[in-house]
Design an enzyme around this catalytic site. Structure first.
Site, PDB file in Angstrom:
ATOM      1  N   THR A 150      -2.147   2.440   5.260  1.00 46.13           N
ATOM      2  CA  THR A 150      -1.243   3.094   4.299  1.00 46.13           C
ATOM      3  C   THR A 150      -1.674   4.561   4.187  1.00 46.13           C
ATOM      4  OG1 THR A 150      -2.607   2.174   2.507  1.00 46.13           O
ATOM      5  CG2 THR A 150      -0.542   1.035   3.026  1.00 46.13           C
ATOM      6  N   LYS A 176      -7.913  -2.321   6.514  1.00 46.27           N
ATOM      7  CA  LYS A 176      -7.317  -1.118   5.941  1.00 46.27           C
ATOM      8  C   LYS A 176      -7.709  -1.046   4.476  1.00 46.27           C
ATOM      9  CE  LYS A 176      -4.164  -0.640   3.583  1.00 46.27           C
ATOM     10  NZ  LYS A 176      -3.889  -0.527   2.094  1.00 46.27           N
ATOM     11  N   THR A 187      -7.552  -2.795  -2.871  1.00 50.97           N
ATOM     12  CA  THR A 187      -6.280  -2.759  -2.168  1.00 50.97           C
ATOM     13  C   THR A 187      -6.599  -2.661  -0.697  1.00 50.97           C
ATOM     14  OG1 THR A 187      -4.075  -1.903  -2.128  1.00 50.97           O
ATOM     15  CG2 THR A 187      -5.721  -0.296  -2.112  1.00 50.97           C
ATOM     16  N   GLU A 273      -9.265   7.629  -0.882  1.00 53.58           N
ATOM     17  CA  GLU A 273      -8.276   8.697  -0.896  1.00 53.58           C
ATOM     18  C   GLU A 273      -8.893  10.011  -1.359  1.00 53.58           C
ATOM     19  OE1 GLU A 273      -4.258   6.048  -1.575  1.00 53.58           O
ATOM     20  OE2 GLU A 273      -5.413   6.692  -3.314  1.00 53.58           O
ATOM     21  N   ASN A 395      -2.204  10.592  -4.864  1.00 57.41           N
ATOM     22  CA  ASN A 395      -1.599   9.544  -5.692  1.00 57.41           C
ATOM     23  C   ASN A 395      -0.476  10.053  -6.582  1.00 57.41           C
ATOM     24  OD1 ASN A 395      -3.012   6.791  -5.376  1.00 57.41           O
ATOM     25  ND2 ASN A 395      -4.646   8.301  -5.235  1.00 57.41           N
TER      26      ASN A 395
END
Length: 400
Positions: A150, A176, A187, A273, A395
């Site tokens: 993602t 991932k 996640t 991230e 985000n």
């Protein structure tokens, strides 16, 4: 032994494929793992009580016989919080993959990752499933590894080999994960393949044990997703004797699984991230291992610790504060804290240190923080990353 060139298809019997279906604008978003025989399987799932439709389908498939022969995976859409239609779509993905491969539907697992709450674009997914052509090639591995990402910056893969009963046993994994990463699953999707001879029930025992000290010990941002899954398939082609906890080399197999999962977990944490630094927190001298891990998770999950690492600020006060609220049993007078090779605190008393030296350590790609509680023999490790401006940017615009 780590097999540097190994991939998810290195264990005997496995093939993969990946392609761009159009769910995402650019890179691959649909992949599949297959085994040329029904493989014994086990899985662990998110602890979030809101669980996506694919998890329900996968649970049902594994419950039938404890075997899987394929896993169909998409990225870009989580198929979570999508009601009865979402469930129908997940089952339709299962049946389409089964038809494509000519196998029973209950031999297929489904996994999805991406945006929550949007209907699955089945007009893109189903025709694309029919185009998947699994093969044991490096190109197919690259295509598959990309298809499950993602917001990840890089693909995540590892492979190990060992000897059990005089036979070479191989294990490999692809994963991932980048955001919505919190201890007790994240996640993340992780797929592990092995050619070891082991029943599904024993796989479940090993996977549950190993997950507690690997995937359940990573954090990026404190959010637990709706789609998290770690799934393992065993083709049983290695020829070893059936593995159980009573097998003389059971611990060898568990260590093989642990090393595989540690690698994947650390790569997920490193790819948080916006992250620039992998943080590893080791807690020693706790009452027991569980308490040590609990304290390590608290430190690595602290937003203040994360931002201190990003700013290369040797603010050990944030570390000891996180230990204090971790709910692990501690003695406030006996705590040591070390960053890199520099001890900052001994028996809860500050030590003189050079700020510049510690700042230089905190600017490395990997930062290790060691906390010694000095009250017992328990040890634990957790992994995370720094918290940067880019995390907010990524985000804030995730859906757009």
């Amino acid at each position: 032994m780590k097999k540097e060139e190994g991939t998810i298809i290195t264990p005997a019997g496995f093939q993969v494929a990946g392609l761009h279906s159009g769910v995402k604008r650019k890179r691959n978003d649909l992949g599949i793992i297959t085994c040329d025989v029904p493989a014994n399987a086990a899985a662990v799932y998110t602890t979030n009580v809101i669980q996506a439709a694919p998890i329900k389908v996968t649970k049902e498939s594994i419950a039938k016989e404890g075997k899987l022969q394929a896993v169909i995976v998409n990225s870009g859409n989580a198929n979570a919080c999508t009601g009865k239609q979402g469930e129908k779509d997940a089952f339709l993905m299962r049946s389409a993959a089964a038809e494509q491969l000519g196998i029973p539907e209950y031999y297929v697992a489904v996994a999805s990752t991406g945006i929550i709450g949007l209907p699955m674009p089945m007009d893109k997914i189903i025709p694309s499933i029919k185009l998947l052509e699994p093969a044991a090639s490096d190109n197919n591995v690259d295509q598959f590894n990309e298809s499950i990402l993602t917001t990840d910056i890089f693909t995540k893969s590892t492979c190990y080999q060992t000897t059990i009963d005089g036979k070479t046993v191989t294990m490999a994994g692809s994963a991932k994960g980048s955001g919505m990463i919190e201890p007790n699953m994240a996640t993340m999707l992780a797929f592990v393949t092995t050619d070891a001879v082991i029943e599904s029930s024993m796989l479940q025992v090993a996977l549950k044990e190993v997950t507690e000290t690997t995937f359940n010990c990573i954090t990026v941002d404190g959010d637990t997703s709706t789609n998290d899954m770690v799934l393992i398939m065993a083709s049983e082609k290695s020829g070893n004797e059936g593995l159980t906890p009573q097998h003389r080399e059971w611990s060898v197999f568990v260590e093989l699984l642990r090393k595989t999962c540690v690698d994947l977990a650390k790569m997920i944490a490193r790819d948080g991230e916006g992250a620039t630094t992998l943080i590893e927190v080791e807690v020693n001298g706790a009452l027991n291992d569980k308490e040590a891990t609990q304290a390590a998770k608290a430190v690595v999950g602290s937003s203040l610790v994360k931002t201190a690492v990003y700013g290369a600020d040797a603010n050990w006060g944030r570390i000891i504060a996180a230990v204090g609220y971790s709910k692990a049993i501690v003695n406030a007078e006996t705590i040591d804290i070390t960053i890199g090779q520099v001890k900052l605190l001994e028996n809860s008393q500050p030590l003189a240190f050079a700020e510049e030296e510690v700042s230089e350590i905190l600017n490395n790609e990997t930062v290790k923080i060691v906390v010694d509680l000095n009250i017992g023999t328990g040890t634990g490790v957790a992994w995370g990353c720094d918290l940067t401006y880019d995390y907010v940017r990524i985000n804030a615009s995730y859906r757009s």
